[in-house]
Scaffold this motif. Structure first.
Motif, PDB file in Angstrom:
ATOM      1  N   VAL A   3      78.970 -31.485  36.531  1.00 20.56           N
ATOM      2  CA  VAL A   3      79.018 -30.030  36.301  1.00 20.56           C
ATOM      3  C   VAL A   3      79.344 -29.738  34.833  1.00 20.56           C
ATOM      4  N   ILE A   4      80.272 -30.486  34.249  1.00 15.62           N
ATOM      5  CA  ILE A   4      80.638 -30.281  32.837  1.00 15.62           C
ATOM      6  C   ILE A   4      79.454 -30.589  31.930  1.00 15.62           C
ATOM      7  N   VAL A   5      78.738 -31.672  32.191  1.00  7.22           N
ATOM      8  CA  VAL A   5      77.574 -32.033  31.377  1.00  7.22           C
ATOM      9  C   VAL A   5      76.497 -30.959  31.481  1.00  7.22           C
ATOM     10  N   ILE A   6      76.216 -30.486  32.681  1.00  6.30           N
ATOM     11  CA  ILE A   6      75.199 -29.437  32.866  1.00  6.30           C
ATOM     12  C   ILE A   6      75.608 -28.163  32.131  1.00  6.30           C
ATOM     13  N   PHE A  43      74.343 -25.318  24.988  1.00  8.36           N
ATOM     14  CA  PHE A  43      73.600 -25.770  23.811  1.00  8.36           C
ATOM     15  C   PHE A  43      72.245 -25.083  23.735  1.00  8.36           C
ATOM     16  N   VAL A  44      71.509 -25.068  24.832  1.00 14.71           N
ATOM     17  CA  VAL A  44      70.184 -24.442  24.855  1.00 14.71           C
ATOM     18  C   VAL A  44      70.303 -22.944  24.586  1.00 14.71           C
ATOM     19  N   TYR A  45      71.270 -22.287  25.193  1.00 14.56           N
ATOM     20  CA  TYR A  45      71.441 -20.847  25.013  1.00 14.56           C
ATOM     21  C   TYR A  45      71.680 -20.488  23.550  1.00 14.56           C
ATOM     22  N   GLY A  77      69.610 -17.528  22.983  1.00 10.84           N
ATOM     23  CA  GLY A  77      70.662 -16.537  23.057  1.00 10.84           C
ATOM     24  C   GLY A  77      71.254 -16.123  21.746  1.00 10.84           C
ATOM     25  N   GLY A  78      71.131 -16.931  20.701  1.00 16.01           N
ATOM     26  CA  GLY A  78      71.772 -16.631  19.441  1.00 16.01           C
ATOM     27  C   GLY A  78      70.954 -15.773  18.512  1.00 16.01           C
ATOM     28  N   ARG A  79      69.803 -15.289  18.941  1.00 21.99           N
ATOM     29  CA  ARG A  79      68.956 -14.492  18.061  1.00 21.99           C
ATOM     30  C   ARG A  79      69.530 -13.098  17.872  1.00 21.99           C
TER      31      ARG A  79
END
Length: 163
Positions: free
Chosen positions: A20-23, A29-31, A36-38
């Motif tokens: 769960v922590i890895v996911i 990271f992807v967000y 998400g960072g735009r």
């Protein structure tokens, strides 16, 4: 804390908790790095972008002023992004920033050199001193090599504003 079956507090498997922590780390990271960072940007509108170079040889400025006629396209050479159409081309006195004898930086003119300003009009989305065009963010201070008509020149973006 761990029981004989490897469960934390007798309820949660340590392996499941690790998964769960890895996911969660992958999703974060992807967000932040992909979507998400735009920046939040407004609706498309007419934008004026002024490109500037404080000091080029006079012959380079002469060629650029002659080639960058009003109405011709302005294109980012590296990304092939349309940056609008030329609305104004001006030359000015060169600006060289150098320290004087007291170590204080002062602006001065260099003979045989001039500055150049090229302004374009484009439809884009404004965001805090930047404009989003073709998925790229162009901000004040950015250095870009542009084609303005038949003139290819390295300039800085000195101003971005709504028209």
């Amino acid at each position: 804390m761990l029981d004989k079956k490897g469960r934390l507090f007798g309820k949660v498997s340590v392996v499941d908790l690790f998964a769960v922590i890895v996911i969660a780390a992958v999703v974060a990271f992807v967000y932040f790095n992909v979507g998400g960072g735009r920046p939040v940007v407004g609706a498309e509108q007419s934008v004026l972008i002024t490109f500037f170079n404080p000091m080029l040889h006079d012959f380079t400025v002469d060629a650029a002023v002659d080639a960058a006629e009003r109405g011709l396209p302005v294109v980012d050479d590296a990304n092939e992004i349309f940056l609008g159409n030329v609305v104004d081309v001006r030359r000015g006195e060169s600006i060289s920033i150098m320290p004087n004898v007291d170590g204080i930086e002062v602006a001065s003119h260099m003979p045989g050199h001039s500055s150049i300003y090229i302004t374009s009009r484009v439809t884009g989305r404004l965001s805090d001193g930047a404009v989003v065009l073709g998925g790229n963010i162009y901000a004040v201070g950015s250095e870009v090599i542009i084609w303005a008509g038949q003139a290819k020149t390295m300039l800085h973006i000195s101003e971005i504003r709504a028209e």
